[in-house]
Design an enzyme around this catalytic site. Structure first.
Site, PDB file in Angstrom:
ATOM      1  N   TYR A   1     -53.393 -33.987  28.604  1.00 49.73           N
ATOM      2  CA  TYR A   1     -54.496 -33.017  28.522  1.00 49.73           C
ATOM      3  C   TYR A   1     -55.595 -33.532  27.570  1.00 49.73           C
ATOM      4  O   TYR A   1     -56.783 -33.477  27.894  1.00 49.73           O
ATOM      5  CB  TYR A   1     -53.885 -31.705  28.032  1.00 49.73           C
ATOM      6  CG  TYR A   1     -54.802 -30.540  27.903  1.00 49.73           C
ATOM      7  CD1 TYR A   1     -55.301 -29.890  29.029  1.00 49.73           C
ATOM      8  CD2 TYR A   1     -55.151 -30.040  26.644  1.00 49.73           C
ATOM      9  CE1 TYR A   1     -56.130 -28.781  28.902  1.00 49.73           C
ATOM     10  CE2 TYR A   1     -55.969 -28.938  26.506  1.00 49.73           C
ATOM     11  CZ  TYR A   1     -56.457 -28.318  27.636  1.00 49.73           C
ATOM     12  OH  TYR A   1     -57.269 -27.215  27.510  1.00 49.73           O
TER      13      TYR A   1
ATOM     14  N   LYS B   1     -59.372 -34.349  28.574  1.00 52.46           N
ATOM     15  CA  LYS B   1     -60.409 -33.495  27.999  1.00 52.46           C
ATOM     16  C   LYS B   1     -61.463 -34.295  27.232  1.00 52.46           C
ATOM     17  O   LYS B   1     -62.643 -33.947  27.261  1.00 52.46           O
ATOM     18  CB  LYS B   1     -59.772 -32.440  27.082  1.00 52.46           C
ATOM     19  CG  LYS B   1     -59.100 -31.302  27.853  1.00 52.46           C
ATOM     20  CD  LYS B   1     -60.031 -30.685  28.879  1.00 52.46           C
ATOM     21  CE  LYS B   1     -59.761 -29.245  29.196  1.00 52.46           C
ATOM     22  NZ  LYS B   1     -60.599 -28.763  30.335  1.00 52.46           N
TER      23      LYS B   1
HETATM   24  P1  NAD Z   1     -56.382 -20.162  32.980  1.00 50.78           P
HETATM   25  O1  NAD Z   1     -55.098 -20.770  33.371  1.00 50.78           O
HETATM   26  O2  NAD Z   1     -56.467 -18.686  32.873  1.00 50.78           O
HETATM   27  O3  NAD Z   1     -57.559 -20.621  33.958  1.00 50.78           O
HETATM   28  C1  NAD Z   1     -57.566 -21.822  34.655  1.00 50.78           C
HETATM   29  C2  NAD Z   1     -57.870 -21.504  36.099  1.00 50.78           C
HETATM   30  O4  NAD Z   1     -58.031 -22.725  36.821  1.00 50.78           O
HETATM   31  C3  NAD Z   1     -56.730 -20.729  36.770  1.00 50.78           C
HETATM   32  O5  NAD Z   1     -57.228 -19.512  37.314  1.00 50.78           O
HETATM   33  C4  NAD Z   1     -56.228 -21.683  37.848  1.00 50.78           C
HETATM   34  O6  NAD Z   1     -55.802 -21.034  39.031  1.00 50.78           O
HETATM   35  C5  NAD Z   1     -57.460 -22.537  38.098  1.00 50.78           C
HETATM   36  N1  NAD Z   1     -57.118 -23.847  38.662  1.00 50.78           N
HETATM   37  C6  NAD Z   1     -56.127 -24.687  38.292  1.00 50.78           C
HETATM   38  N2  NAD Z   1     -56.129 -25.793  39.046  1.00 50.78           N
HETATM   39  C7  NAD Z   1     -57.166 -25.663  39.907  1.00 50.78           C
HETATM   40  C8  NAD Z   1     -57.681 -26.497  40.931  1.00 50.78           C
HETATM   41  N3  NAD Z   1     -57.128 -27.686  41.221  1.00 50.78           N
HETATM   42  N4  NAD Z   1     -58.754 -26.061  41.621  1.00 50.78           N
HETATM   43  C9  NAD Z   1     -59.325 -24.851  41.357  1.00 50.78           C
HETATM   44  N5  NAD Z   1     -58.857 -24.023  40.406  1.00 50.78           N
HETATM   45  C10 NAD Z   1     -57.794 -24.422  39.687  1.00 50.78           C
HETATM   46  O7  NAD Z   1     -56.777 -20.835  31.584  1.00 50.78           O
HETATM   47  P2  NAD Z   1     -58.101 -20.724  30.686  1.00 50.78           P
HETATM   48  O8  NAD Z   1     -57.634 -20.672  29.300  1.00 50.78           O
HETATM   49  O9  NAD Z   1     -59.036 -19.706  31.191  1.00 50.78           O
HETATM   50  O10 NAD Z   1     -58.719 -22.192  30.894  1.00 50.78           O
HETATM   51  C11 NAD Z   1     -60.009 -22.465  31.392  1.00 50.78           C
HETATM   52  C12 NAD Z   1     -60.457 -23.816  30.890  1.00 50.78           C
HETATM   53  O11 NAD Z   1     -60.620 -23.798  29.468  1.00 50.78           O
HETATM   54  C13 NAD Z   1     -59.467 -24.946  31.177  1.00 50.78           C
HETATM   55  O12 NAD Z   1     -60.182 -26.120  31.511  1.00 50.78           O
HETATM   56  C14 NAD Z   1     -58.770 -25.134  29.857  1.00 50.78           C
HETATM   57  O13 NAD Z   1     -58.224 -26.412  29.716  1.00 50.78           O
HETATM   58  C15 NAD Z   1     -59.895 -24.864  28.896  1.00 50.78           C
HETATM   59  N6  NAD Z   1     -59.482 -24.509  27.553  1.00 50.78           N
HETATM   60  C16 NAD Z   1     -58.958 -23.288  27.290  1.00 50.78           C
HETATM   61  C17 NAD Z   1     -58.631 -22.973  25.977  1.00 50.78           C
HETATM   62  C18 NAD Z   1     -58.126 -21.614  25.601  1.00 50.78           C
HETATM   63  O14 NAD Z   1     -58.012 -21.349  24.398  1.00 50.78           O
HETATM   64  N7  NAD Z   1     -57.846 -20.736  26.554  1.00 50.78           N
HETATM   65  C19 NAD Z   1     -58.770 -23.914  24.956  1.00 50.78           C
HETATM   66  C20 NAD Z   1     -59.297 -25.160  25.275  1.00 50.78           C
HETATM   67  C21 NAD Z   1     -59.663 -25.433  26.576  1.00 50.78           C
END
Ligand code: NAD
Length: 297
Positions: free
Chosen positions: A165, A169
């Site tokens: 990851y 990232k």
């Molecule tokens: P989440 O799991 O709720 O959302 C991710 C979404 O991406 C899901 O709805 C999933 O179905 C969709 N997804 C996965 N693979 C896919 C694909 N191949 N094609 C289309 N859709 C796909 O998680 P989140 O926390 O909302 O994460 C959103 C983004 O933010 C991600 O890139 C994550 O790495 C990043 N992020 C989140 C946090 C946090 O604190 N939540 C921190 C750092 C980075």
């Protein structure tokens, strides 16, 4: 100044839940037509369903907004091209792309299979590349585009158990840097967000008291600014729970030595001086950094 998105068309990937859903709702509330893309699988990327994306579309339309659901996997080139062609046909343009979709396959590097590594790189890095490539020409032709990458504190600073990851990232920050340069002439601006929010991705990583204050809607203001008409370019912004910071890749002043001193022993002896952060800078481009190194000769 009120930031609005009237007549703008936005694609938000992974918008069936979590952060993407919050971005989609906020963009639509401010006038954008929104493509709610989501494969609808589990946290590790397995399975698929359009229902999560459709529920978000229903929420947007119930509030008087305009949206469409799309179930393409971000790393499926043909499906992404089809999505872009359909949006272009239906709404005529694509102004905003938020590359947000993501999965996790957390394990220590010792236990991680190459498949775990590839899957995560495929969704985060290649998914963002695939979607960006599909809209790049559209945005260049329009002479307008706003692209947001999603990095993470893991990519910027590291986290135990997330080698795949973190690698994917931080790669997105590198991608943003070059796209910012190549898009400048065409008014295509690319930025990166490093969110921190309570979603299914973090529900078992943060204490409940923290989760309560860190809803995805606390990240959305930064995302919306970074894809607005007023957006800067080449910015990495951390956001979550009311905190907003910028992250930079800096360069120390370092040392410059004569050929006879170019030895590992010199580096060892002067390592603290090389590392001294006093007067550090942020070069605008890789070329600028190379030019500075040449200038010191
Ligand atoms: P989440 O799991 O709720 O959302 C991710 C979404 O991406 C899901 O709805 C999933 O179905 C969709 N997804 C996965 N693979 C896919 C694909 N191949 N094609 C289309 N859709 C796909 O998680 P989140 O926390 O909302 O994460 C959103 C983004 O933010 C991600 O890139 C994550 O790495 C990043 N992020 C989140 C946090 C946090 O604190 N939540 C921190 C750092 C980075």
């Amino acid at each position: 100044m009120t930031i609005r998105f009237d007549n703008r068309v936005a694609i938000v990937t992974g918008a069936g839940g979590g952060l993407g859903r919050a971005y989609a709702l906020a963009l639509a509330a401010r006038g954008a037509k929104v493509v709610v893309n989501d494969l609808g699988g589990a946290r590790d990327g397995s399975g698929s369903s359009l229902s999560a994306a459709q529920l978000v579309v229903d929420e947007i339309t119930a509030a008087g907004g305009e949206a469409m659901a799309n179930g393409a996997s971000v790393s499926d080139e043909a499906a992404v091209e089809k999505m872009v062609a359909f949006v272009k046909e239906r709404w005529g343009r694509i102004d905003i792309l938020i590359n947000n979709a993501g999965i996790l396959r957390d394990k220590t590097f010792a236990k991680m299979t190459l498949d775990d590594f590839r899957q995560v790189v495929d969704v985060h890095l290649m998914g963002s590349v695939t979607c960006t490539k599909a809209v790049w020409e559209v945005m260049r032709e329009q002479a307008y585009g706003r692209i947001l990458m999603t990095t993470s504190s893991t990519g910027l600073y590291g986290n135990f158990g997330q080698a795949n990851y973190g690698a994917a990232k931080l790669a997105l920050v590198g991608l943003m840097k070059t796209l910012s340069l190549e898009g400048a002439k065409y008014n295509v601006k690319t930025n990166t967000i490093a969110p921190l929010a309570a979603t299914r991705m973090t529900e078992d990583l943060m204490p409940p008291a923290m989760l309560e204050k860190m809803g995805p809607e606390t990240v959305a203001p930064a995302a919306l600014y970074l894809v607005s008409e007023e957006a800067p370019t080449n910015v990495v912004m951390n956001a979550g729970g009311g905190g907003f910071e910028r992250a930079y890749v800096t360069l120390t002043r370092g040392i410059h030595v004569a050929p006879e001193d170019m030895t590992p022993e010199t580096i060892a002896a002067r390592f603290e001086e090389i590392s001294d952060r006093k007067g550090e800078i942020v070069p605008d481009t890789g070329g600028a950094q190379g030019g500075m190194a040449l200038g010191a000769l």
